[in-house]
Design a protein around this motif. Sequence first.
Motif, mmCIF file in Angstrom:
data_model
loop_
_atom_site.group_PDB
_atom_site.id
_atom_site.type_symbol
_atom_site.label_atom_id
_atom_site.label_comp_id
_atom_site.label_asym_id
_atom_site.label_seq_id
_atom_site.Cartn_x
_atom_site.Cartn_y
_atom_site.Cartn_z
ATOM 1 N N SER A 1 0.869 -1.171 0.000
ATOM 2 C CA SER A 1 0.000 0.000 0.000
ATOM 3 C C SER A 1 0.908 1.223 0.000
ATOM 4 O O SER A 1 1.886 1.265 0.736
ATOM 5 N N LEU B 1 -0.825 -6.524 11.924
ATOM 6 C CA LEU B 1 -2.083 -6.490 11.191
ATOM 7 C C LEU B 1 -2.764 -7.840 11.342
ATOM 8 O O LEU B 1 -2.124 -8.838 11.671
ATOM 9 N N LEU C 1 -16.447 -8.548 2.358
ATOM 10 C CA LEU C 1 -15.870 -7.520 3.214
ATOM 11 C C LEU C 1 -16.890 -7.007 4.232
ATOM 12 O O LEU C 1 -16.545 -6.703 5.371
ATOM 13 N N CYS D 1 -16.411 -6.664 8.261
ATOM 14 C CA CYS D 1 -16.678 -5.377 8.930
ATOM 15 C C CYS D 1 -17.769 -5.516 9.985
ATOM 16 O O CYS D 1 -17.661 -4.974 11.089
ATOM 17 N N ILE E 1 -11.565 -0.487 12.161
ATOM 18 C CA ILE E 1 -10.545 -0.761 11.146
ATOM 19 C C ILE E 1 -9.935 0.571 10.739
ATOM 20 O O ILE E 1 -10.649 1.480 10.325
ATOM 21 N N GLN F 1 -6.875 0.673 8.717
ATOM 22 C CA GLN F 1 -6.229 0.465 7.417
ATOM 23 C C GLN F 1 -6.684 -0.882 6.889
ATOM 24 O O GLN F 1 -6.948 -1.786 7.670
ATOM 25 N N ALA F 2 -6.703 -1.006 5.572
ATOM 26 C CA ALA F 2 -7.003 -2.296 4.954
ATOM 27 C C ALA F 2 -6.457 -2.311 3.538
ATOM 28 O O ALA F 2 -6.490 -1.293 2.851
ATOM 29 N N TYR F 3 -5.927 -3.445 3.132
ATOM 30 C CA TYR F 3 -5.537 -3.637 1.742
ATOM 31 C C TYR F 3 -5.481 -5.117 1.431
ATOM 32 O O TYR F 3 -5.370 -5.956 2.327
ATOM 33 N N SER F 4 -5.622 -5.445 0.161
ATOM 34 C CA SER F 4 -5.672 -6.845 -0.238
ATOM 35 C C SER F 4 -4.268 -7.425 -0.360
ATOM 36 O O SER F 4 -3.300 -6.709 -0.583
ATOM 37 N N VAL G 1 -7.448 -10.254 2.909
ATOM 38 C CA VAL G 1 -7.121 -8.863 3.197
ATOM 39 C C VAL G 1 -6.286 -8.791 4.469
ATOM 40 O O VAL G 1 -6.352 -9.674 5.323
ATOM 41 N N ILE H 1 -5.780 -6.186 7.621
ATOM 42 C CA ILE H 1 -6.450 -5.048 8.238
ATOM 43 C C ILE H 1 -5.723 -4.636 9.513
ATOM 44 O O ILE H 1 -5.198 -5.468 10.239
#
Length: 167
Positions: free
Chosen positions: A54, A90, A102, A106, A116, A118-121, A132, A134
């Motif tokens: 990211s 994470l 998702l 959540c 949450i 931050q999040a990215y795949s 993901v 997180i």
Amino acid sequence: MSIGDGSSTAFQTARGEDYPALRQFTIFLENRVGQLTEVVKRFEGTGIRICAISIADATECAFVRFLLSDADRGREILERSGLGIIETDLVGVELPSGNQPLLSICSALLQAELNITQAYSLIVRPNGKPAVAIMVENPESAINTLREKGFTIITEGDLSDDPTREN
């Protein structure tokens, strides 16, 4: 004879491959052409893969966050390069099947009142499924909550390329 010769103690970190949280490394790079390439090149020939990335751009610098297939060795490479790094835990979670995977993650965290931030795949697909990474206020609580709700947690070992590792 030096101290420790013949010792049968294994030198390992306190965190093993099955430690439930994933280690994210954040580095700060000047906003110049080629800076990211220089960092990525440091892993060339090491067998370490970048499993997630990211980038947050600011005026004069960029914040690059990533997960590596071997966090311990990756940290050593980054430290030797002289880059300032921040290490953060994470939670890695496999996306469940369904139309809104998702949303289900959540919702589970919302019920536990976990935010949450931050999040990215993940670029890699541990167990062949999308996942993901997180960042949450309390990773241990998030991991416990998600496990209780039936989600599959991704561990550091799931990011490894080690063919001798059992899934």
